[in-house]
Enzyme design. Sequence first.
Site, PDB file in Angstrom:
ATOM      1  N   GLU A 244       0.807  -1.229   0.000  1.00  0.00           N
ATOM      2  CA  GLU A 244       0.000   0.000   0.000  1.00  0.00           C
ATOM      3  C   GLU A 244       0.837   1.273   0.000  1.00  0.00           C
ATOM      4  OE1 GLU A 244      -3.762   2.089   2.364  1.00  0.00           O
ATOM      5  OE2 GLU A 244      -2.962   0.174   3.070  1.00  0.00           O
ATOM      6  N   LYS A 261      -8.892  -0.723   1.170  1.00  0.00           N
ATOM      7  CA  LYS A 261      -9.923  -1.203   2.094  1.00  0.00           C
ATOM      8  C   LYS A 261     -10.745  -2.245   1.356  1.00  0.00           C
ATOM      9  CE  LYS A 261      -9.400   0.318   6.104  1.00  0.00           C
ATOM     10  NZ  LYS A 261      -9.074  -0.701   7.126  1.00  0.00           N
TER      11      LYS A 261
END
Length: 446
Positions: A244, A261
Amino acid sequence: MRRVAILTAPWREPVWALAPFRDEPYACALMSGGQGGRWSYLLRAPDKTFSLTAADASDPFAALADLLGAHQPSHPDGPPFQGGVVGLASYELGDRIEALGLARSDWPDLVCALYPALLAFDHHARQVLAVGRGVSESDAEAQARAALAWLDAPTAAHPEPKGPLCPDLAADDPAVYETAVAEVVERILAGEIFQANIARAWTGRLAPGADPFDLFTRLRGQSPAPFAAYLRLPGRAVVSNSPERFLKVGADGAIETKPIKGTRPRDRDPARDLALAAELLASDKDRAENLMIVDLMRNDLARVSPPGSVRAPDLFRIESFANVHHLVSTVTARLAPGRGIADLLRATFPPGSITGAPKVQAMKVIAELEPPRGPYCGSLFWVGHDGALDSSVLIRTVALVEDAGGWRVEARAGAGIVADSDPRAERLETQAKIAAIRRALTESLE
């Protein structure tokens, strides 16, 4: 005005270029991984460093700005990062932005090092660039030549361990985690928060003779990630396999963040694997969770961006990694005139994807349910002299501390909890996320 010199060399695998310096404080590798990754960097021998603990009242963002100094131009033919600062921001650095009274780990809030030279590994062109900076062209070239010589440094004998690196790795009690998830759901239903990211830990010790670099090489070989990294500090090390990005900033001030997410495990059966990715993409729960963090990041970026410049051009894209599928969105913005990287980090840290919404209250809830996180869910970043930045969210990350008994190991994995979260399902998600690290630590090489 400082000069930049760039020298070239034939391709060398960056992991093994780092090997001779594996135990050297402030030796650092920032590694691209997976499809499309172009640049990896090796840095060592910084000119200056600082390390701010909780007891130090200095402004960490001012200290970073001072270490960087005035903007300097970059070489037009060079890599994105041409020397500057590498920093490790622990999660608890956020307590210096919002006074939450967070308990501190034994890690510094912020560690930064200023490097005059680096090796940049171009995975596309299969070439190594040595980049040096100096007050004159000859000084810059001397720095670049010194960096080029790292490629010829002898490697001390260190047999690669074949057995488990951490045979005693143990997870937190699953029931305790599920209870914490259930409590967060109750607090969401009561209107206190909308979402919080709750993590659990795996701890143990490296086997005799094993060290953090062994873990780094195993992870790199088994599960390359876009933001893999190795940072050696005095008596400590961080090994990250993060997928990420936190923040990316160009020298022109353009900002991009890509919050993650939504997660599903991978499957060896191709049809089942595609079905899991499709299930994630169609999940109303995961899309709502992702959108909450997109809105949070838009709000954070608006603090340092001109009105109307914050956008979300790409929502809910599936990105697949060795062990999991993720739902990823993109938010873009631009630094307002007079704002710099230190202002941006102050406005956005810790990353929204690993806190929750509203951010401050979610952090309070996390602090009630977890011990201090240290590097986990913090950020590892570089800042160039030209004002460019790239940074990761330190998930899929192992924090290692050296003591008289060897190396202590801690890794964590979390899940975003929302109103309809199921405690068991969230626990299973943490197990999917930790799988690559657990395998690298506990399995023998074939």
